[in-house]
Design a protein around this motif. Sequence first.
Motif, PDB file in Angstrom:
ATOM      1  N   SER A  23       0.595  -0.796   0.267  1.00 20.85           N
ATOM      2  CA  SER A  23      -0.021   0.181   0.091  1.00 20.85           C
ATOM      3  C   SER A  23       0.992   1.623   0.806  1.00 20.85           C
ATOM      4  O   SER A  23       1.489   1.129   0.373  1.00 20.85           O
ATOM      5  N   ARG A  24       0.282   2.286  -0.340  1.00 16.68           N
ATOM      6  CA  ARG A  24       0.774   3.614  -0.591  1.00 16.68           C
ATOM      7  C   ARG A  24       1.243   4.078   0.934  1.00 16.68           C
ATOM      8  O   ARG A  24       1.946   5.421   1.150  1.00 16.68           O
ATOM      9  N   LEU A  25       0.081   3.962   1.925  1.00 18.75           N
ATOM     10  CA  LEU A  25       0.451   4.189   3.587  1.00 18.75           C
ATOM     11  C   LEU A  25       1.712   3.825   3.684  1.00 18.75           C
ATOM     12  O   LEU A  25       1.848   4.032   4.578  1.00 18.75           O
ATOM     13  N   LYS A  26       2.605   2.296   3.350  1.00 24.10           N
ATOM     14  CA  LYS A  26       4.013   2.234   3.471  1.00 24.10           C
ATOM     15  C   LYS A  26       5.114   3.455   3.054  1.00 24.10           C
ATOM     16  O   LYS A  26       5.898   3.523   3.972  1.00 24.10           O
ATOM     17  N   GLY A  27       4.185   4.157   2.419  1.00 19.71           N
ATOM     18  CA  GLY A  27       5.131   5.490   2.448  1.00 19.71           C
ATOM     19  C   GLY A  27       5.114   6.144   3.215  1.00 19.71           C
ATOM     20  O   GLY A  27       6.462   6.638   3.794  1.00 19.71           O
ATOM     21  N   LEU A  28       3.954   6.382   3.399  1.00 20.13           N
ATOM     22  CA  LEU A  28       3.800   7.175   5.154  1.00 20.13           C
ATOM     23  C   LEU A  28       4.941   6.877   5.872  1.00 20.13           C
ATOM     24  O   LEU A  28       4.891   7.132   6.863  1.00 20.13           O
ATOM     25  N   TYR A  29       5.110   5.328   6.038  1.00 19.85           N
ATOM     26  CA  TYR A  29       5.238   4.631   6.905  1.00 19.85           C
ATOM     27  C   TYR A  29       7.378   5.044   6.845  1.00 19.85           C
ATOM     28  O   TYR A  29       7.514   5.334   7.898  1.00 19.85           O
ATOM     29  N   GLN A  30       7.575   4.496   5.717  1.00 21.31           N
ATOM     30  CA  GLN A  30       8.507   4.663   5.887  1.00 21.31           C
ATOM     31  C   GLN A  30       9.385   6.859   5.843  1.00 21.31           C
ATOM     32  O   GLN A  30      10.438   6.733   6.592  1.00 21.31           O
ATOM     33  N   LYS A  31       8.552   6.880   5.672  1.00 19.58           N
ATOM     34  CA  LYS A  31       8.783   8.256   5.713  1.00 19.58           C
ATOM     35  C   LYS A  31       8.640   8.933   7.496  1.00 19.58           C
ATOM     36  O   LYS A  31       9.247   9.904   7.891  1.00 19.58           O
ATOM     37  N   THR A  32       7.517   8.239   8.586  1.00 18.91           N
ATOM     38  CA  THR A  32       7.301   8.618   9.604  1.00 18.91           C
ATOM     39  C   THR A  32       8.670   8.068  10.691  1.00 18.91           C
ATOM     40  O   THR A  32       9.129   8.601  11.794  1.00 18.91           O
ATOM     41  N   GLU A  33       8.996   7.186   9.981  1.00 17.31           N
ATOM     42  CA  GLU A  33      10.278   6.324  11.179  1.00 17.31           C
ATOM     43  C   GLU A  33      11.538   6.981  10.549  1.00 17.31           C
ATOM     44  O   GLU A  33      12.253   6.926  11.006  1.00 17.31           O
ATOM     45  N   SER A  34      11.614   6.788   8.827  1.00 19.90           N
ATOM     46  CA  SER A  34      13.309   8.493   8.935  1.00 19.90           C
ATOM     47  C   SER A  34      13.113   9.377   9.652  1.00 19.90           C
ATOM     48  O   SER A  34      14.118   9.377  10.412  1.00 19.90           O
ATOM     49  N   TYR A  35      12.441  10.189   9.881  1.00 20.70           N
ATOM     50  CA  TYR A  35      12.053  11.465  10.518  1.00 20.70           C
ATOM     51  C   TYR A  35      12.705  10.905  11.649  1.00 20.70           C
ATOM     52  O   TYR A  35      13.667  11.665  12.120  1.00 20.70           O
ATOM     53  N   PHE A  36      11.776  10.024  12.311  1.00 17.73           N
ATOM     54  CA  PHE A  36      11.916   9.866  13.737  1.00 17.73           C
ATOM     55  C   PHE A  36      13.190   9.300  14.178  1.00 17.73           C
ATOM     56  O   PHE A  36      14.408   9.744  15.034  1.00 17.73           O
ATOM     57  N   LYS A  37      13.626   8.919  13.344  1.00 19.59           N
ATOM     58  CA  LYS A  37      15.178   8.028  13.519  1.00 19.59           C
ATOM     59  C   LYS A  37      16.026   9.260  13.373  1.00 19.59           C
ATOM     60  O   LYS A  37      17.373   9.709  14.002  1.00 19.59           O
ATOM     61  N   LYS A  38      15.887  10.275  12.297  1.00 19.14           N
ATOM     62  CA  LYS A  38      16.649  10.918  12.142  1.00 19.14           C
ATOM     63  C   LYS A  38      16.952  12.386  13.303  1.00 19.14           C
ATOM     64  O   LYS A  38      17.943  12.615  13.594  1.00 19.14           O
ATOM     65  N   GLU A  39      16.616  12.346  14.142  1.00 19.30           N
ATOM     66  CA  GLU A  39      15.719  13.384  15.098  1.00 19.30           C
ATOM     67  C   GLU A  39      16.298  12.980  16.180  1.00 19.30           C
ATOM     68  O   GLU A  39      15.656  13.545  17.803  1.00 19.30           O
ATOM     69  N   GLY A  40      16.900  11.262  16.561  1.00 25.28           N
ATOM     70  CA  GLY A  40      17.244  10.708  17.455  1.00 25.28           C
ATOM     71  C   GLY A  40      16.401   9.857  18.762  1.00 25.28           C
ATOM     72  O   GLY A  40      16.694   9.089  19.999  1.00 25.28           O
ATOM     73  N   PHE A  41      14.937   9.854  17.855  1.00 28.29           N
ATOM     74  CA  PHE A  41      14.186   8.898  18.394  1.00 28.29           C
ATOM     75  C   PHE A  41      14.176   7.249  18.038  1.00 28.29           C
ATOM     76  O   PHE A  41      15.006   7.330  17.266  1.00 28.29           O
ATOM     77  N   SER A  42      13.546   6.497  18.749  1.00 29.07           N
ATOM     78  CA  SER A  42      14.233   5.129  18.610  1.00 29.07           C
ATOM     79  C   SER A  42      12.769   4.439  18.425  1.00 29.07           C
ATOM     80  O   SER A  42      11.701   5.376  19.298  1.00 29.07           O
ATOM     81  N   THR A  43      12.737   4.174  17.409  1.00 27.08           N
ATOM     82  CA  THR A  43      11.210   3.765  16.579  1.00 27.08           C
ATOM     83  C   THR A  43      10.389   1.491  16.293  1.00 27.08           C
ATOM     84  O   THR A  43      11.722   1.497  16.586  1.00 27.08           O
ATOM     85  N   GLU A  44       9.699   1.499  17.179  1.00 21.12           N
ATOM     86  CA  GLU A  44       8.692   0.508  16.930  1.00 21.12           C
ATOM     87  C   GLU A  44       8.261   0.329  16.210  1.00 21.12           C
ATOM     88  O   GLU A  44       6.641   1.463  16.360  1.00 21.12           O
ATOM     89  N   LEU A  82      -3.612  12.688  -0.235  1.00 21.17           N
ATOM     90  CA  LEU A  82      -4.066  11.715  -0.699  1.00 21.17           C
ATOM     91  C   LEU A  82      -3.302  10.302  -1.824  1.00 21.17           C
ATOM     92  O   LEU A  82      -2.280  10.679  -1.940  1.00 21.17           O
ATOM     93  N   ASP A  83      -4.087   9.456  -2.281  1.00 24.22           N
ATOM     94  CA  ASP A  83      -3.145   8.613  -2.757  1.00 24.22           C
ATOM     95  C   ASP A  83      -2.482   8.815  -3.319  1.00 24.22           C
ATOM     96  O   ASP A  83      -0.860   8.265  -3.955  1.00 24.22           O
ATOM     97  N   THR A  84      -3.202   9.710  -4.313  1.00 21.58           N
ATOM     98  CA  THR A  84      -2.316  10.039  -5.251  1.00 21.58           C
ATOM     99  C   THR A  84      -1.083  11.005  -5.157  1.00 21.58           C
ATOM    100  O   THR A  84      -0.278  11.265  -6.304  1.00 21.58           O
ATOM    101  N   HIS A  85      -0.747  11.427  -4.341  1.00 24.21           N
ATOM    102  CA  HIS A  85       0.175  12.206  -3.464  1.00 24.21           C
ATOM    103  C   HIS A  85       1.354  11.166  -3.566  1.00 24.21           C
ATOM    104  O   HIS A  85       2.200  11.521  -3.199  1.00 24.21           O
ATOM    105  N   ILE A  86       1.576  10.143  -3.407  1.00 18.00           N
ATOM    106  CA  ILE A  86       2.641   9.085  -3.038  1.00 18.00           C
ATOM    107  C   ILE A  86       2.788   8.012  -4.665  1.00 18.00           C
ATOM    108  O   ILE A  86       1.633   6.928  -4.633  1.00 18.00           O
ATOM    109  N   GLU A  87       3.447   7.866  -4.777  1.00 18.52           N
ATOM    110  CA  GLU A  87       4.177   6.897  -6.393  1.00 18.52           C
ATOM    111  C   GLU A  87       4.720   5.884  -5.601  1.00 18.52           C
ATOM    112  O   GLU A  87       5.492   5.879  -4.796  1.00 18.52           O
TER     113      GLU A  87
END
Length: 181
Positions: A15-36, A141-146
Motif C-alpha cells: 500500500s502507498r500507506l507504507k510510504g507514509l510509514y517509511q517517512k515517519t520512521e525515517s523522520y523520527f530516527k533522524k531526530e534521535g528517537f527510537s522507533t518500533e 491523498l493516495d495520488t500524492h504517493i507514487e
Amino acid sequence: MPNVAIIYGGNSHQSRLKGLYQKTESYFKKEGFSTEAIFVHELPAEDLLSANYASEAIAQANAKVANASVVVVLTPVYKAAYSGILKSYLDLLPQKGLEGKAVLPLVLGGSFGHLLAIDYALKPVLSSLGATTILSGAYVLDTHIEKLGNEQFFITAEIDERVDRVLKLAKEESTRALRAY
C-alpha cells in the motif's frame, strides 16, 4: 531516548500507506528517537478476531505502545472510516493505553470526500483509549504517493513538507511532555 510506536493499520506492505510509514520512521530516527512498528496485518488474525487479550503477540504489540512517548497511527480510509484491521487492534489496547502520549493520526485516502475521517471516526476512538494529546495529523491523498517498486515510494514535495510539519509537532509535544515529568 524518546520512543515512538508506529501502528500500521494497512493490510499489506504494498500500500502507498507504507510510504507514509517509511517517512515517519525515517523522520523520527533522524531526530534521535527510537522507533518500533506494529504491523497490525502481521499479528495473528485469530487473536485479533477473537479479541485474545492473552495473546503473546498482542502483549508484545501493546508493550511497544506502553513504552512510547509518541504513537503514530497510520491507516487507509475505507468507507469513510479507518481500517477494520486497525479497529481490531485498537480494541485490544488497555482502556487507558494512550494516556500521557502524543498521538498523531496519519490517514491515506482516495478523495477529499473522506477528509473528516480523522475528526469524526478516528479521534473519538483514540480519545476513548485515554489519549488527551491528539495532534491534528494529516490526511494524504493516495495520488500524492507514487509506488516506485521494491517497497519504495515517492511522496510529492507538498505532502512531504506537510507531513514533516505534523511530525515535528509530535516531536515537540513529546519533548514537552518528557520535560513535564
